[in-house]
Motif scaffolding. Structure first.
Motif, PDB file in Angstrom:
ATOM      1  N   SER A   1       0.835  -1.210   0.000  1.00 63.46           N
ATOM      2  CA  SER A   1       0.000   0.000   0.000  1.00 63.46           C
ATOM      3  C   SER A   1       0.868   1.257   0.000  1.00 63.46           C
ATOM      4  O   SER A   1       0.560   2.235  -0.690  1.00 63.46           O
ATOM      5  CB  SER A   1      -0.950   0.001   1.192  1.00 63.46           C
TER       6      SER A   1
ATOM      7  N   ALA B   1       2.396   1.764  -3.480  1.00 60.72           N
ATOM      8  CA  ALA B   1       1.442   2.253  -4.481  1.00 60.72           C
ATOM      9  C   ALA B   1       1.137   3.735  -4.325  1.00 60.72           C
ATOM     10  O   ALA B   1       0.724   4.387  -5.283  1.00 60.72           O
ATOM     11  CB  ALA B   1       0.152   1.453  -4.392  1.00 60.72           C
ATOM     12  N   THR B   2       1.354   4.296  -3.150  1.00 61.72           N
ATOM     13  CA  THR B   2       0.939   5.669  -2.842  1.00 61.72           C
ATOM     14  C   THR B   2       1.407   6.718  -3.852  1.00 61.72           C
ATOM     15  O   THR B   2       0.616   7.532  -4.293  1.00 61.72           O
ATOM     16  CB  THR B   2       1.377   6.061  -1.414  1.00 61.72           C
TER      17      THR B   2
ATOM     18  N   LEU C   1      -4.467  -0.692  -5.842  1.00 63.09           N
ATOM     19  CA  LEU C   1      -3.670  -1.802  -5.339  1.00 63.09           C
ATOM     20  C   LEU C   1      -3.659  -3.013  -6.282  1.00 63.09           C
ATOM     21  O   LEU C   1      -2.601  -3.617  -6.473  1.00 63.09           O
ATOM     22  CB  LEU C   1      -4.154  -2.193  -3.941  1.00 63.09           C
TER      23      LEU C   1
ATOM     24  N   LYS D   1      -0.304  -4.841  -7.798  1.00 61.97           N
ATOM     25  CA  LYS D   1      -0.045  -6.277  -7.694  1.00 61.97           C
ATOM     26  C   LYS D   1       0.324  -6.871  -9.050  1.00 61.97           C
ATOM     27  O   LYS D   1       1.142  -7.788  -9.123  1.00 61.97           O
ATOM     28  CB  LYS D   1      -1.255  -6.992  -7.086  1.00 61.97           C
TER      29      LYS D   1
ATOM     30  N   LYS E   1       3.036 -12.215   2.225  1.00 63.73           N
ATOM     31  CA  LYS E   1       1.873 -11.746   2.966  1.00 63.73           C
ATOM     32  C   LYS E   1       1.959 -12.261   4.391  1.00 63.73           C
ATOM     33  O   LYS E   1       2.084 -13.465   4.623  1.00 63.73           O
ATOM     34  CB  LYS E   1       0.581 -12.227   2.312  1.00 63.73           C
TER      35      LYS E   1
END
Length: 90
Positions: free
Chosen positions: A13, A16-17, A23, A27, A43
């Motif tokens: 996250s 990606a900002t 998101l 991925k 994860k």
């Protein structure tokens, strides 16, 4: 994204900002890195962490090197051609 990951692993996250993407799109980009053997994602709970594989970019460096020599030769030939065909100044 790769430039950021060179510094250290990142939470997906946060990675990606700075980019105008959702998101799921991030991925997909991570999947490309994984398929190329240059990146991994893990994860833990609900947190996805993305990182580069140590030495993963070495293969890319070798491939780029293979293309660099022919490109340099072409640039050298172009330079010679331009010098030979340049209008002569009187």
């Amino acid at each position: 994204m790769v430039e950021r990951l060179v510094k250290s692993p990142a939470v997906a996250s946060a990675l990606a900002t700075p980019f105008p993407m959702a998101l799921p799109s991030l991925k997909q980009h991570v999947r490309v890195l994984e398929d190329a053997g240059t990146g991994t994602s893990e994860k833990h709970g609900g947190v996805h962490t993305v990182s580069l594989k140590p030495g993963g970019l070495d293969v890319l460096q070798l491939r780029l090197g293979d293309h660099r020599i022919p490109a340099k030769r072409q640039a050298d030939r172009l330079g010679i051609h331009l010098v030979r065909t340049a209008p002569k100044e009187d």
